[in-house]
Design an enzyme around this catalytic site. Sequence first.
Site, short mmCIF file in Angstrom:
data_model
loop_
_atom_site.label_atom_id
_atom_site.label_comp_id
_atom_site.label_asym_id
_atom_site.label_seq_id
_atom_site.Cartn_x
_atom_site.Cartn_y
_atom_site.Cartn_z
N GLY A 68 45.45 75.00 43.18
CA GLY A 68 45.77 75.02 44.61
C GLY A 68 47.24 74.75 44.85
O GLY A 68 47.89 74.02 44.09
N HIS A 82 38.51 63.32 43.14
CA HIS A 82 39.26 64.55 42.83
C HIS A 82 39.51 64.68 41.32
O HIS A 82 40.66 64.73 40.88
CB HIS A 82 40.58 64.57 43.62
N SER A 130 39.34 68.88 37.45
CA SER A 130 39.92 69.42 36.21
C SER A 130 40.27 68.33 35.21
O SER A 130 41.00 68.56 34.25
CB SER A 130 41.17 70.24 36.53
N ASP A 160 34.13 66.21 45.67
CA ASP A 160 35.19 65.85 44.73
C ASP A 160 36.53 65.79 45.47
O ASP A 160 37.52 65.30 44.94
CB ASP A 160 35.26 66.88 43.59
#
Length: 314
Positions: free
Chosen positions: A79, A279, A282, A255
């Site tokens: 993002g 968050h 990944s 998340d």
Amino acid sequence: MSKPQLLVAMSSVPDLAIDLLRERFEVEVFDFKQASKEEILNKVHGKFGIFCSPWHEIDEELIKNAGSSLKVIGTMSVGYDHVDLIAMKKYGVRLGHTSNISSEVIAETTIGLLIATARRFFEANHALITGEWKDSDIFWMCGRSIRNSIVGIVGCGNIGISIAKKLNSFNISQLLYTSRGEKPEVTIDELVEQSDFIIVSVALNEDTKYIINRKRIAKMKSHAVLVNIGRGELIDQDALIEALRENRIGGVGLDVMTPEPLPLDNPLIKMTNVVLLPHIGSSSIETRTEMAVVTAKNIIAVLDNSAMTKEVQL
Ligand SMILES: O=CC(=O)O
């Protein structure tokens, strides 16, 4: 000849990436999170590039303050809603990101979050550790199965496709999705209305902000489970909290939320039908390392006037 200057906005970037950068740049690691805005603005001045993540806002003031030396922002993320794209274009700064590298691992997080929310893992774990395990009631702590359900994915980009592939082994009855590219088979309103599980995995921009708005939350099934792994602002969080309070939806797994980090007095924190993760979509060591290396390579590509692994077209 002296090397151009590069600023790394966080202190945890692995040596593998930092060493690559040091070959070509005078690298300064300066933790934006420990600094005031004024200190950041002073620090960026004269830099060729900035290595950052979604938690570092790259706004017009910062870009302007860096001056004409600034040629590249490399963000260690898929993002890039934290970057002012209009200002980037205006000042001729290129933007590299790490699209696709983390899709698989974000899809793993999504599946984990989906199951944890649907099957009430955290509520059940809390009951166990507080001595509230009820072994007399066969329906105690029952959640909902993903099997035989309708799952809707809002946004079928790389991450959405990885999620769909993983869901394929769950014997769901139907997969609905909306996507920007091809003609979607359902509208977003139909998707929220028909799905038992709704997964939001779309990029945040002006068109998708509050894509899950009050009206759409009101259309959801009363047992629907909503999972968001995109960005907090994709959902009208106040409307979501109201719906949860009034038991109008089944549960929520997030998340990402607004703001991040979420203040401890936010009502979501105490809700039993909500699973919150900080968050970490990944956050696997391998993926984060690869993302850091690709970010470094993206930045070096600008110095070499060559193509980045992944560049945002401004
Ligand atoms: O939020 C994480 C990302 O955009 O990669």
